[in-house]
Design an enzyme around this catalytic site. Structure first.
Site, PDB file in Angstrom:
ATOM      1  N   TYR A  94      -2.554  -0.540  10.185  1.00  0.00           N
ATOM      2  CA  TYR A  94      -2.506  -1.006   8.671  1.00  0.00           C
ATOM      3  C   TYR A  94      -1.088  -0.550   8.161  1.00  0.00           C
ATOM      4  O   TYR A  94      -0.336  -1.218   7.425  1.00  0.00           O
ATOM      5  CB  TYR A  94      -3.728  -0.087   7.834  1.00  0.00           C
ATOM      6  N   SER A  98       0.861  -1.278  -0.027  1.00  0.00           N
ATOM      7  CA  SER A  98       0.019  -0.015   0.068  1.00  0.00           C
ATOM      8  C   SER A  98       1.088   1.095  -0.099  1.00  0.00           C
ATOM      9  O   SER A  98       2.026   1.232   0.577  1.00  0.00           O
ATOM     10  CB  SER A  98      -0.783  -0.042   1.053  1.00  0.00           C
TER      11      SER A  98
HETATM   12  P1  NAP Z   1     -11.319  -5.378  -0.566  1.00  0.00           P
HETATM   13  O1  NAP Z   1     -12.176  -5.208  -1.645  1.00  0.00           O
HETATM   14  O2  NAP Z   1     -11.725  -5.196   0.941  1.00  0.00           O
HETATM   15  O3  NAP Z   1     -10.646  -6.743  -0.556  1.00  0.00           O
HETATM   16  C1  NAP Z   1      -9.920  -7.474   0.291  1.00  0.00           C
HETATM   17  C2  NAP Z   1     -10.565  -9.044   0.505  1.00  0.00           C
HETATM   18  O4  NAP Z   1      -9.406  -9.609   1.411  1.00  0.00           O
HETATM   19  C3  NAP Z   1     -11.930  -9.081   0.961  1.00  0.00           C
HETATM   20  O5  NAP Z   1     -12.451  -9.749  -0.146  1.00  0.00           O
HETATM   21  C4  NAP Z   1     -11.791  -9.386   2.144  1.00  0.00           C
HETATM   22  O6  NAP Z   1     -13.156 -10.264   2.818  1.00  0.00           O
HETATM   23  C5  NAP Z   1     -10.449 -10.466   1.967  1.00  0.00           C
HETATM   24  N1  NAP Z   1      -9.921 -10.959   3.302  1.00  0.00           N
HETATM   25  C6  NAP Z   1      -9.917 -10.231   4.471  1.00  0.00           C
HETATM   26  N2  NAP Z   1      -9.705 -10.871   5.621  1.00  0.00           N
HETATM   27  C7  NAP Z   1      -9.051 -12.066   4.881  1.00  0.00           C
HETATM   28  C8  NAP Z   1      -8.619 -13.253   5.317  1.00  0.00           C
HETATM   29  N3  NAP Z   1      -8.216 -13.592   6.647  1.00  0.00           N
HETATM   30  N4  NAP Z   1      -8.238 -14.211   4.508  1.00  0.00           N
HETATM   31  C9  NAP Z   1      -8.590 -14.194   3.112  1.00  0.00           C
HETATM   32  N5  NAP Z   1      -9.341 -13.002   2.688  1.00  0.00           N
HETATM   33  C10 NAP Z   1      -9.395 -12.105   3.455  1.00  0.00           C
HETATM   34  O7  NAP Z   1     -10.212  -4.327  -0.467  1.00  0.00           O
HETATM   35  P2  NAP Z   1      -9.030  -4.192  -1.856  1.00  0.00           P
HETATM   36  O8  NAP Z   1      -9.129  -2.613  -2.035  1.00  0.00           O
HETATM   37  O9  NAP Z   1      -9.414  -4.918  -3.043  1.00  0.00           O
HETATM   38  O10 NAP Z   1      -7.685  -4.621  -1.197  1.00  0.00           O
HETATM   39  C11 NAP Z   1      -6.914  -5.543  -1.828  1.00  0.00           C
HETATM   40  C12 NAP Z   1      -5.472  -5.350  -1.117  1.00  0.00           C
HETATM   41  O11 NAP Z   1      -4.982  -4.047  -1.879  1.00  0.00           O
HETATM   42  C13 NAP Z   1      -5.335  -5.305   0.209  1.00  0.00           C
HETATM   43  O12 NAP Z   1      -4.200  -5.837   0.600  1.00  0.00           O
HETATM   44  C14 NAP Z   1      -5.263  -3.891   0.638  1.00  0.00           C
HETATM   45  O13 NAP Z   1      -4.670  -3.598   2.047  1.00  0.00           O
HETATM   46  C15 NAP Z   1      -4.448  -3.274  -0.860  1.00  0.00           C
HETATM   47  N6  NAP Z   1      -4.670  -1.899  -0.633  1.00  0.00           N
HETATM   48  C16 NAP Z   1      -5.905  -1.366  -1.414  1.00  0.00           C
HETATM   49  C17 NAP Z   1      -6.031  -0.040  -1.527  1.00  0.00           C
HETATM   50  C18 NAP Z   1      -7.253   0.610  -1.866  1.00  0.00           C
HETATM   51  O14 NAP Z   1      -7.314   1.823  -1.992  1.00  0.00           O
HETATM   52  N7  NAP Z   1      -8.461  -0.098  -2.268  1.00  0.00           N
HETATM   53  C19 NAP Z   1      -4.960   0.746  -1.314  1.00  0.00           C
HETATM   54  C20 NAP Z   1      -3.601   0.348  -0.829  1.00  0.00           C
HETATM   55  C21 NAP Z   1      -3.574  -1.310  -0.763  1.00  0.00           C
HETATM   56  P3  NAP Z   1     -13.838  -9.543   3.331  1.00  0.00           P
HETATM   57  O15 NAP Z   1     -14.755  -8.526   2.741  1.00  0.00           O
HETATM   58  O16 NAP Z   1     -14.800 -10.747   3.814  1.00  0.00           O
HETATM   59  O17 NAP Z   1     -13.363  -9.145   4.667  1.00  0.00           O
END
Ligand code: NAP
Length: 274
Positions: A157, A145
């Site tokens: 985080y 991130s």
């Molecule tokens: P997201 O839609 O919330 O996706 C994250 C997924 O991980 C969700 O489906 C969540 O399931 C799942 N998850 C949570 N705990 C878990 C576990 N213990 N085992 C397996 N799966 C689990 O968010 P995203 O934005 O796509 O995030 C993807 C990655 O990008 C993450 O690592 C996040 O930190 C990173 N990121 C995102 C952003 C952004 O702006 N969106 C920015 C920087 C980094 P639930 O929904 O059921 O909890």
């Protein structure tokens, strides 16, 4: 002579197996669907027991897996060893992640532990379980991130993503001699379920500090992840790639430049833009 098949922007993926975690939606689903369209055999995993509707019409295999559960990883590794039949696992995308939007003074120990269990320990367990199935040409991509490059206020985080950077460099160093690569991408503000719940003030500040002056889309992360998994990135290992519209590169200087420009006579302003 080039090792890269010029006919494909993502050589080395067709027919090869890749595991993506946290892939029920958001960036993980975008990664799984892109990889599927590129001909990879994708095993998408997440917490839920049912195959997400987003995979209708794709070849993506879905499997419930809690990344913080060591037994789940052990079972996946055993099943993959069977289905791969001796062929190496091509890739692992440690995409699963959770946030906790609290400052350091307001962060409870339980929340800190919960965030680290998923964002750091989850990736570590995944690498430990699946690296034995990998060989020369395999690739690990961790999803960090922009928070992991800055002092973003979300204490647990942010700290977890800094730790994930360390894990990435250790993996690149330890597995490099086996020809296995490990890299990390750092998304900025990407429109997903995770950011749907972000405070409006955070959204506005992020936009003001992002030189490309917009948020990102999951597809703009998945294309870089697919590149890092592919043989087009055969000599890229231990790299950190921000995907953030120059948010971290600018490091707040955009705010300063915009403020100066706003208060500067127009006769002087062009020199700021030149
Ligand atoms: P997201 O839609 O919330 O996706 C994250 C997924 O991980 C969700 O489906 C969540 O399931 C799942 N998850 C949570 N705990 C878990 C576990 N213990 N085992 C397996 N799966 C689990 O968010 P995203 O934005 O796509 O995030 C993807 C990655 O990008 C993450 O690592 C996040 O930190 C990173 N990121 C995102 C952003 C952004 O702006 N969106 C920015 C920087 C980094 P639930 O929904 O059921 O909890």
């Amino acid at each position: 002579m080039s090792d890269v098949d010029a006919a494909s922007g993502y050589p080395g993926l067709p027919g090869r197996t890749v595991v993506v975690t946290g892939a029920a939606g958001g960036q993980g689903a975008a990664e799984a669907i892109l990889l599927d369209s590129l001909g990879a055999r994708v095993v998408a995993t997440d917490l839920g027991s049912d195959r997400p509707a987003v995979y209708e019409g794709t070849h993506v295999t879905y499997r419930p897996l809690d990344v913080s559960n060591e037994d789940h990883w052990t079972a996946l590794a055993a099943d993959l060893a069977q289905t791969l039949g001796g062929e190496p696992l091509k890739g692992l995308v440690n995409n699963a992640g959770i946030t906790h939007r609290a400052r350091l003074g307001q962060t409870a120990r339980a929340d800190w532990d919960r965030v680290f269990a998923v964002n750091v320990t989850g990736a570590m367990l995944g690498i430990q379980a699946l690296a034995p199935l990998m060989a020369r040409g395999s690739s690990i991509v961790n999803v960090g991130s922009a928070a992991g490059l800055t002092a973003h206020y979300t204490a647990a985080y942010t700290s977890s993503k800094w730790a994930l950077r360390g894990l990435t460099h250790v993996a690149a160093t330890e597995y490099g001699p086996r020809g296995i690569r490990a890299n990390i991408v750092h998304p900025g503000f990407i429109e997903t379920p995770m950011t749907d719940a972000a405070p409006q003030a955070m959204r506005e500040a992020q936009l003001a500090l992002t030189p490309l002056e917009r948020m990102g889309h999951p597809g703009e992360v998945s294309s870089v992840v697919a590149f890092l998994l592919s043989d087009a990135a055969a000599y890229v290992s231990g790299a950190e790639i921000p995907i953030d519209g120059a948010f971290t590169s600018s490091s707040g200087v955009k705010y300063m430049a915009d403020r100066i420009a706003a208060g500067t006579p127009s006769a002087v302003r062009p020199s700021l833009e030149g």
